[in-house]
Design an enzyme around this catalytic site. Structure first.
Site, short mmCIF file in Angstrom:
data_model
loop_
_atom_site.label_atom_id
_atom_site.label_comp_id
_atom_site.label_asym_id
_atom_site.label_seq_id
_atom_site.Cartn_x
_atom_site.Cartn_y
_atom_site.Cartn_z
CG LEU A 26 -2.36 -0.53 1.02
CD1 LEU A 26 -3.17 0.34 0.08
CD2 LEU A 26 -2.37 -1.96 0.54
CB CYS A 27 4.27 2.04 1.14
SG CYS A 27 4.11 1.64 2.90
#
Length: 218
Positions: free
Chosen positions: A150-151
């Site tokens: 998700l980063c």
């Protein structure tokens, strides 16, 4: 003093995800947003903590950014195995279905945003940010790979929002190590660590927010 026109930095973190029950980026994002130092400089920040899921974060990111109308964005992510801060230089428009999100899902598409560029580079003053972190005594480096989770997704979504809207908004993603335990929370023989403390990380992130706000209002 902070006023209605104070340059605003959006600071984001993530909630828990598999194997990480407490994500320190949530606490740190809120600490930066509440910094008295920002207010003294006539700046302001708003924190938002995203659920660590592709569906929720992907759907919410455009609205959160639009509602804040920030001059700059500072996104935070946890890199549990790191011992230094990683200042990410680019986000990639791709997913890799390696790890499930907090809902147990993996991304269905290979591209985060079909039709958008394959990768976007940050226009934030990354060199100055890196130098400031090192002057503060923290170990830090530039990184060309924001990872496969998700980063990277959040970084690309934010960069793409700025690109699509034509906003000259500096955006940066910083991967953080786990903060060092507070003194007295571990047996003496285990206290030795090279990881920065919550206070050190907060101070460093406030420095980054100031640099981004100044760059964003030029």
């Amino acid at each position: 003093m902070e006023g209605p026109d104070a340059p605003l930095v959006l600071v984001t973190g993530f909630g828990p995800y598999p194997k990480v029950r407490v994500n320190p980026t949530a606490t740190l994002a809120r600490a930066v947003a509440g910094s008295p130092r920002l207010r003294r400089l006539g700046l302001s920040a708003r924190a938002h903590v995203f659920e660590t899921s592709y569906a929720a974060a992907g759907a919410q990111a455009p609205g959160v950014i639009a509602a804040a109308a920030p001059v700059a964005c500072l996104h935070l992510g946890l890199a549990p195995r790191e011992r230094m801060l990683r200042v990410e230089t680019r986000g990639e428009n791709r997913t890799r279905a390696l790890s499930p999100d907090v809902r147990g899902n993996r991304p269905a598409l290979r591209a985060l945003r079909p039709g958008s560029p394959a990768a976007l580079r940050s226009a934030a003053p990354l060199g100055a940010i890196l130098a400031a972190l090192r002057r503060a005594g923290l170990k830090a480096r530039l990184s060309n790979d924001a990872g496969a989770y998700l980063c990277n997704a959040m970084y690309f979504w934010s960069l793409d929002e700025a690109r699509a809207s034509g906003a000259r908004r500096p955006v940066v993603f910083v991967h953080l190590p786990r903060p060092a335990p507070a003194p007295g929370t571990l047996p003496r023989r285990r206290r030795k660590t090279v990881r920065p403390t919550d206070a050190e990380l907060t101070a460093a992130l406030v420095d980054i927010a100031i640099a981004l706000a100044r760059a964003g209002r030029r």
